[in-house]
Write a protein that holds these residues in place. Structure first.
Motif, PDB file in Angstrom:
ATOM      1  N   ASP A 137      36.553  39.037  42.519  1.00 24.58           N
ATOM      2  CA  ASP A 137      37.719  39.701  41.919  1.00 24.58           C
ATOM      3  C   ASP A 137      38.467  38.712  41.007  1.00 24.58           C
ATOM      4  OD1 ASP A 137      36.733  41.596  43.613  1.00 24.58           O
ATOM      5  OD2 ASP A 137      38.454  41.685  44.941  1.00 24.58           O
ATOM      6  N   ILE A 138      39.796  38.695  41.043  1.00 20.92           N
ATOM      7  CA  ILE A 138      40.484  37.828  40.072  1.00 20.92           C
ATOM      8  C   ILE A 138      40.235  36.342  40.337  1.00 20.92           C
ATOM      9  CG2 ILE A 138      42.362  39.451  39.504  1.00 20.92           C
ATOM     10  CD1 ILE A 138      44.187  37.672  41.254  1.00 20.92           C
ATOM     11  N   TYR A 139      39.781  35.991  41.558  1.00 16.32           N
ATOM     12  CA  TYR A 139      39.569  34.574  41.883  1.00 16.32           C
ATOM     13  C   TYR A 139      38.331  34.001  41.206  1.00 16.32           C
ATOM     14  CZ  TYR A 139      43.139  35.879  45.094  1.00 16.32           C
ATOM     15  OH  TYR A 139      44.307  36.366  45.604  1.00 16.32           O
ATOM     16  N   LYS A 140      37.452  34.860  40.721  1.00 11.87           N
ATOM     17  CA  LYS A 140      36.295  34.383  39.958  1.00 11.87           C
ATOM     18  C   LYS A 140      36.266  35.076  38.593  1.00 11.87           C
ATOM     19  CE  LYS A 140      32.919  32.242  42.861  1.00 11.87           C
ATOM     20  NZ  LYS A 140      33.636  30.979  42.914  1.00 11.87           N
ATOM     21  N   ALA A 141      37.420  35.526  38.107  1.00 18.25           N
ATOM     22  CA  ALA A 141      37.460  36.273  36.855  1.00 18.25           C
ATOM     23  C   ALA A 141      37.473  35.329  35.661  1.00 18.25           C
ATOM     24  CB  ALA A 141      38.698  37.171  36.833  1.00 18.25           C
ATOM     25  N   VAL A 142      36.996  35.825  34.517  1.00 17.86           N
ATOM     26  CA  VAL A 142      37.169  35.087  33.259  1.00 17.86           C
ATOM     27  C   VAL A 142      38.211  35.838  32.448  1.00 17.86           C
ATOM     28  CG1 VAL A 142      34.891  34.053  33.174  1.00 17.86           C
ATOM     29  CG2 VAL A 142      35.233  36.327  32.223  1.00 17.86           C
TER      30      VAL A 142
END
Ligand code: NAP
Ligand code: MG
Length: 481
Positions: A137-142
């Motif tokens: 989710d946002i923790y591995k988002a670009v």
């Protein structure tokens, strides 16, 4: 008093700063005097991690895979300041992240409830356990900062070169963009860890997301949970009298606040990050939160949810006596010892773990506590102790509970069963005995009820006594009418 034996070791991971000091006190005062402590020791203190190029963290995680149970002290996650403070070779990753990646686990956090430290939410009577999905989710988002007008598209190119495209937005001016992902494999592991933990702790499981808005992304989470439940867990949940319940995240929050607690709330990564801090604070204190990492194949790592309590450590280095709360770290040990006991069929060890927790709670409820709690307690005249004094006070309670010699849990339960005044009470106690039943205990109980139970497997014999108690209870209720 003979010390309790451990047939198999637990993985012990030492840590940093104030919690490292508490770690040693807890072992010296509360564990080693009572148990022949059998651990595989790994020093995850920052210095030792640096010296081993962080290999020690990986070794510890692999040892948990082998042993099945570990207990961890809080550790420093290095940042720029710590690089200087410890002259580190590299900014090593968070040990918890490394261990979690190797075990593929889910973190469950639950508050320790004591009288006198009241939750801010009046209806809460039992702990609420948060399970946070710790991938993606946002923790591995670009992300892209869009500087001007233009078109943004989401493109997926499969391994054969075929493209799937979605228009994200036609920008008329500046804005922002984010690309998030998750993996079915990770969601499946998360779901299995949650279902297993619910069965293990005999609590209902709730899962929430926002699938009405995010139909494909959150929709997939909902579907994975539902499929795994139907195919692998439904029968086990029904047999255990437990419920799996899915609802929207906003509805979940409304229900959580009105509930009395006593269930597991599985959250997506961001929801879990935010909600676990809300739950910890609302229950009273971060220093009273426990944390356990559970892998989908049933390996357990226990720790306190708080950090190394750096500020207190600097005071300790100046020679001051600190009043740092050791309770969550004590519960990490009791959790690990109980799990070891369960895995090995070591009822003495399980009983000790229960007593260690009871002694800690009784000490606080008698008015003796660390400063963080004395500041928020509803008790009239709390006594604020240093960590050392508080741990010694727990030791006194523990000695009382352990008695001259540690009693077998089966005997304790049998006495409780025989003392019950009504059949309904007997039945409830009998249900609690399910996991510790052996043939001797079943025969003793049958004799006390004046019935004969056929030989056979324990589960069958258990049901047959339970049926008898149910029948007797009906008779008893009718008689009293
Ligand atoms: P922290 O150690 O949790 O402490 C934050 C503050 O919370 C403390 O200064 C203290 O408040 C209070 N507190 C926390 N635990 C307490 C306890 N047991 N008894 C009494 N008060 C307690 O968080 P941090 O200071 O942000 O982080 C310190 C280090 O811990 C960092 O290097 C971080 O990387 C690490 N950390 C490790 C873990 C882990 O290993 N699981 C988790 C989080 C952080 P007062 O100062 O007001 O008394
Ligand atoms: Mg957070």
């Amino acid at each position: 008093m003979e010390k309790i034996k451990m047939n198999n070791p637990i993985v012990e991971m030492d840590g940093d700063e104030m919690t490292r000091i508490l770690w040693q006190m807890i072992k010296d005062e509360l564990l080693i005097p009572f148990i022949d402590l059998n651990t595989k020791y790994y020093d995850l203190g920052l210095k030792s991690r640096d010296e081993s190029n962080d290999e020690i963290t990986k070794e510890a995680a692999n040892a948990i895979k082998e042993c099945g149970v570990g207990v961890k002290c809080a550790t420093i996650t290095p940042n720029a300041d710590r690089m200087k403070e410890y002259s580190l070779k590299e900014m090593w990753k968070s040990p918890n992240g490394t261990i979690r990646a190797i075990l593929d686990g889910t973190v469950f956090r639950a508050p320790i409830i004591v009288k006198g430290i009241e939750p801010y939410v009046k209806t809460w009577k039992k702990p609420i356990t948060i399970a946070r999905h710790a991938y993606g989710d946002i923790y591995k988002a670009v992300e892209i900062k869009v500087p001007c007008a233009g078109k943004a598209e989401l493109v997926f190119t499969d391994e054969n070169g075929n493209e799937t495209k979605e228009l994200i937005h036609e920008f008329k001016g500046a804005g922002v963009l984010q690309g998030a992902h998750n993996l079915n494999k990770s969601i499946e592991s998360f779901a299995r860890s949650c279902f297993n933990f619910a069965l293990d702790t005999k609590q209902d499981l709730w899962f929430s997301s926002k699938d009405t808005i995010s139909k494909k992304y959150d929709g997939e989470f909902k579907k994975v949970f539902s499929d795994i439940y139907e195919n692998e867990y439904k029968a086990k949940f029904e047999a255990a009298g437990l419920t799996y319940f899915y609802t929207l995240i906003d509805d979940a929050i409304a229900r959580v606040v009105k509930s009395e607690g006593g269930f597991i709330w599985a959250c997506k990564n961001y929801d879990g990050d935010v909600m676990s801090d809300m739950i910890a604070t609302a229950f009273g204190s971060l220093a009273m939160m426990t944390s356990v990492l559970v892998s989908p194949d049933g390996k357990y790592e226990f720790e306190a949810a708080h950090g190394t309590v750096q500020r207190h450590y600097y005071n300790h280095l100046k020679g001051e006596k600190t009043s740092t709360n050791p309770v969550a770290t004590i519960f990490a040990w009791s959790g690990a010892l109980r799990k070891r006991g369960e895995m090995d069929g070591n009822s003495e060890l399980m009983h000790f773990a229960d007593n260690l927790e009871k002694a800690s709670i009784a000490t606080i409820e008698s008015g003796k506590m660390t400063k963080d709690l004395s500041l928020i307690t509803s008790m009239a005249n709390p006594i604020s102790l240093t960590s050392e004094e508080f741990i010694k006070a727990i030791r006194e309670e523990l000695e009382k509970l352990q008695g001259g010699e540690a009693k077998d849990e089966r005997l304790v339960k049998l006495e409780e069963f025989l003392d019950c005044k009504t059949v309904a009470e007997k039945r409830d106690v009998f249900k609690e005995m399910k996991d510790i039943l052996d043939d001797k205990l079943i025969n003793d109980i049958a004799a006390s009820l004046d019935i004969v139970v056929d030989e056979g497997d324990i589960e069958k014999r258990y049901r047959s006594i339970l049926n008898c108690l149910n029948t007797m209870e009906k008779y008893e209720t009718n008689r009293f009418r």
